[in-house]
Design a protein around this motif. Structure first.
Motif, PDB file in Angstrom:
ATOM      1  N   SER A 120       0.843  -1.196   0.000  1.00  0.00           N
ATOM      2  CA  SER A 120       0.000   0.000   0.000  1.00  0.00           C
ATOM      3  C   SER A 120       0.878   1.245   0.000  1.00  0.00           C
ATOM      4  N   PRO A 121       0.457   2.296  -0.711  1.00  0.00           N
ATOM      5  CA  PRO A 121       1.255   3.523  -0.782  1.00  0.00           C
ATOM      6  C   PRO A 121       1.495   4.192   0.573  1.00  0.00           C
ATOM      7  N   LYS A 122       0.553   4.038   1.508  1.00  0.00           N
ATOM      8  CA  LYS A 122       0.669   4.705   2.813  1.00  0.00           C
ATOM      9  C   LYS A 122       1.163   3.772   3.925  1.00  0.00           C
ATOM     10  N   ASN A 123       1.639   2.576   3.547  1.00  0.00           N
ATOM     11  CA  ASN A 123       2.095   1.593   4.533  1.00  0.00           C
ATOM     12  C   ASN A 123       1.005   1.308   5.566  1.00  0.00           C
ATOM     13  N   ASP A 124      -0.242   1.122   5.100  1.00  0.00           N
ATOM     14  CA  ASP A 124      -1.357   0.872   6.013  1.00  0.00           C
ATOM     15  C   ASP A 124      -2.024  -0.483   5.782  1.00  0.00           C
ATOM     16  N   TRP A 125      -1.344  -1.345   5.051  1.00  0.00           N
ATOM     17  CA  TRP A 125      -1.794  -2.714   4.826  1.00  0.00           C
ATOM     18  C   TRP A 125      -3.158  -2.799   4.112  1.00  0.00           C
ATOM     19  N   THR A 126      -3.468  -1.829   3.277  1.00  0.00           N
ATOM     20  CA  THR A 126      -4.711  -1.884   2.500  1.00  0.00           C
ATOM     21  C   THR A 126      -4.521  -2.639   1.187  1.00  0.00           C
ATOM     22  N   ALA A 127      -3.282  -2.984   0.861  1.00  0.00           N
ATOM     23  CA  ALA A 127      -2.992  -3.796  -0.326  1.00  0.00           C
ATOM     24  C   ALA A 127      -1.773  -4.662  -0.025  1.00  0.00           C
ATOM     25  N   VAL A 128      -1.882  -5.944  -0.350  1.00  0.00           N
ATOM     26  CA  VAL A 128      -0.786  -6.866  -0.085  1.00  0.00           C
ATOM     27  C   VAL A 128      -0.522  -7.755  -1.294  1.00  0.00           C
ATOM     28  N   ARG A 129       0.671  -8.298  -1.313  1.00  0.00           N
ATOM     29  CA  ARG A 129       1.027  -9.334  -2.280  1.00  0.00           C
ATOM     30  C   ARG A 129       1.460 -10.562  -1.493  1.00  0.00           C
ATOM     31  N   VAL A 130       1.012 -11.732  -1.942  1.00  0.00           N
ATOM     32  CA  VAL A 130       1.242 -13.000  -1.251  1.00  0.00           C
ATOM     33  C   VAL A 130       2.229 -13.836  -2.066  1.00  0.00           C
ATOM     34  N   TRP A 131       3.193 -14.455  -1.374  1.00  0.00           N
ATOM     35  CA  TRP A 131       4.188 -15.284  -2.033  1.00  0.00           C
ATOM     36  C   TRP A 131       3.517 -16.463  -2.730  1.00  0.00           C
ATOM     37  N   ASN A 132       3.953 -16.744  -3.941  1.00  0.00           N
ATOM     38  CA  ASN A 132       3.430 -17.826  -4.761  1.00  0.00           C
ATOM     39  C   ASN A 132       4.563 -18.830  -4.993  1.00  0.00           C
ATOM     40  N   ASP A 133       4.494 -19.977  -4.327  1.00  0.00           N
ATOM     41  CA  ASP A 133       5.534 -21.004  -4.467  1.00  0.00           C
ATOM     42  C   ASP A 133       5.632 -21.550  -5.884  1.00  0.00           C
ATOM     43  N   HIS A 140      -0.035 -10.839  -7.642  1.00  0.00           N
ATOM     44  CA  HIS A 140      -0.520  -9.469  -7.836  1.00  0.00           C
ATOM     45  C   HIS A 140      -1.154  -8.944  -6.553  1.00  0.00           C
ATOM     46  N   PRO A 141      -1.345  -7.642  -6.434  1.00  0.00           N
ATOM     47  CA  PRO A 141      -1.888  -7.053  -5.197  1.00  0.00           C
ATOM     48  C   PRO A 141      -3.347  -7.439  -4.941  1.00  0.00           C
ATOM     49  N   TYR A 142      -3.656  -7.620  -3.667  1.00  0.00           N
ATOM     50  CA  TYR A 142      -5.019  -7.863  -3.205  1.00  0.00           C
ATOM     51  C   TYR A 142      -5.397  -6.790  -2.203  1.00  0.00           C
ATOM     52  N   LYS A 143      -6.637  -6.318  -2.294  1.00  0.00           N
ATOM     53  CA  LYS A 143      -7.137  -5.309  -1.359  1.00  0.00           C
ATOM     54  C   LYS A 143      -7.479  -5.982  -0.034  1.00  0.00           C
ATOM     55  N   THR A 144      -7.019  -5.375   1.061  1.00  0.00           N
ATOM     56  CA  THR A 144      -7.343  -5.905   2.387  1.00  0.00           C
ATOM     57  C   THR A 144      -8.103  -4.867   3.204  1.00  0.00           C
ATOM     58  N   MET A 145      -8.807  -5.359   4.202  1.00  0.00           N
ATOM     59  CA  MET A 145      -9.594  -4.490   5.067  1.00  0.00           C
ATOM     60  C   MET A 145      -8.841  -4.173   6.355  1.00  0.00           C
ATOM     61  N   GLY A 146      -7.955  -5.056   6.765  1.00  0.00           N
ATOM     62  CA  GLY A 146      -7.188  -4.845   7.977  1.00  0.00           C
ATOM     63  C   GLY A 146      -7.043  -6.127   8.770  1.00  0.00           C
ATOM     64  N   PHE A 147      -6.731  -5.954  10.061  1.00  0.00           N
ATOM     65  CA  PHE A 147      -6.472  -7.070  10.959  1.00  0.00           C
ATOM     66  C   PHE A 147      -7.501  -7.091  12.063  1.00  0.00           C
ATOM     67  N   ILE A 148      -7.935  -8.303  12.412  1.00  0.00           N
ATOM     68  CA  ILE A 148      -8.811  -8.513  13.560  1.00  0.00           C
ATOM     69  C   ILE A 148      -7.939  -9.159  14.621  1.00  0.00           C
TER      70      ILE A 148
END
Length: 151
Positions: A120-133, A140-148
């Motif tokens: 994420s551009p603001k370092n707020d974890w609103t977009a992540v990329r996940v390692w693909n073995d 590619h980036p995925y939109k996230t809502m945050g952490f519970i």
């Protein structure tokens, strides 16, 4: 009491993960989180963010044993949830999750210590990329809502 419950949840998750490299039945990410944590939320993965309101603390900073909630998208109609297993640095974590769909390769399978980077551009974890073995790279980036956070 909080730390004792947290340790028990973590110990349960470790034992279950060690014993289940390949589940006996197809798992989805929600079923997996229910099995390895103390979170009691229902609905599709993307619905967990709203369902947690008033029941669990939520935020944008990763913590061990928190659930990362990914929003639904064309590629993930039901969203996705994953359990944070380790913090690497301010923009990198590792997760445990199930049913990260890459063709038939990921269906129903549990993956441990999967690296996730905050893009994420603001370092707020609103977009992540996940390692693909399979491709030996981040997806590619995925939109996230945050952490519970666990109670």
């Amino acid at each position: 009491l909080f730390f004792r419950n947290l340790l028990l949840s973590a110990a349960t998750a470790i034992v279950l993960l060690a014993a289940t490299s390949t589940p006996a039945k197809a798992w989805n990410c929600v079923q997996f989180i229910h099995q390895v944590s103390s979170f009691h939320l229902s609905g599709d993965a993307w619905q967990w963010w709203r369902a947690a309101l008033g029941r669990y603390e939520r935020g944008r900073v990763p913590e061990a044993s928190a659930v990362l909630v990914s929003d639904r998208s064309k590629r993930m109609r039901h969203g996705h949830v994953a359990l944070v297993s380790r913090l690497i640095d301010s923009r990198t974590i590792e997760i445990y999750h199930a049913n990260w769909f890459i063709g038939s390769y990921g269906r129903g399978k549990i993956a441990r210590n999967v690296r996730v980077v905050d893009v994420s551009p603001k370092n707020d974890w609103t977009a992540v990329r996940v390692w693909n073995d399979l491709d030996d790279c981040f997806g590619h980036p995925y939109k996230t809502m945050g952490f519970i956070y666990a109670n």
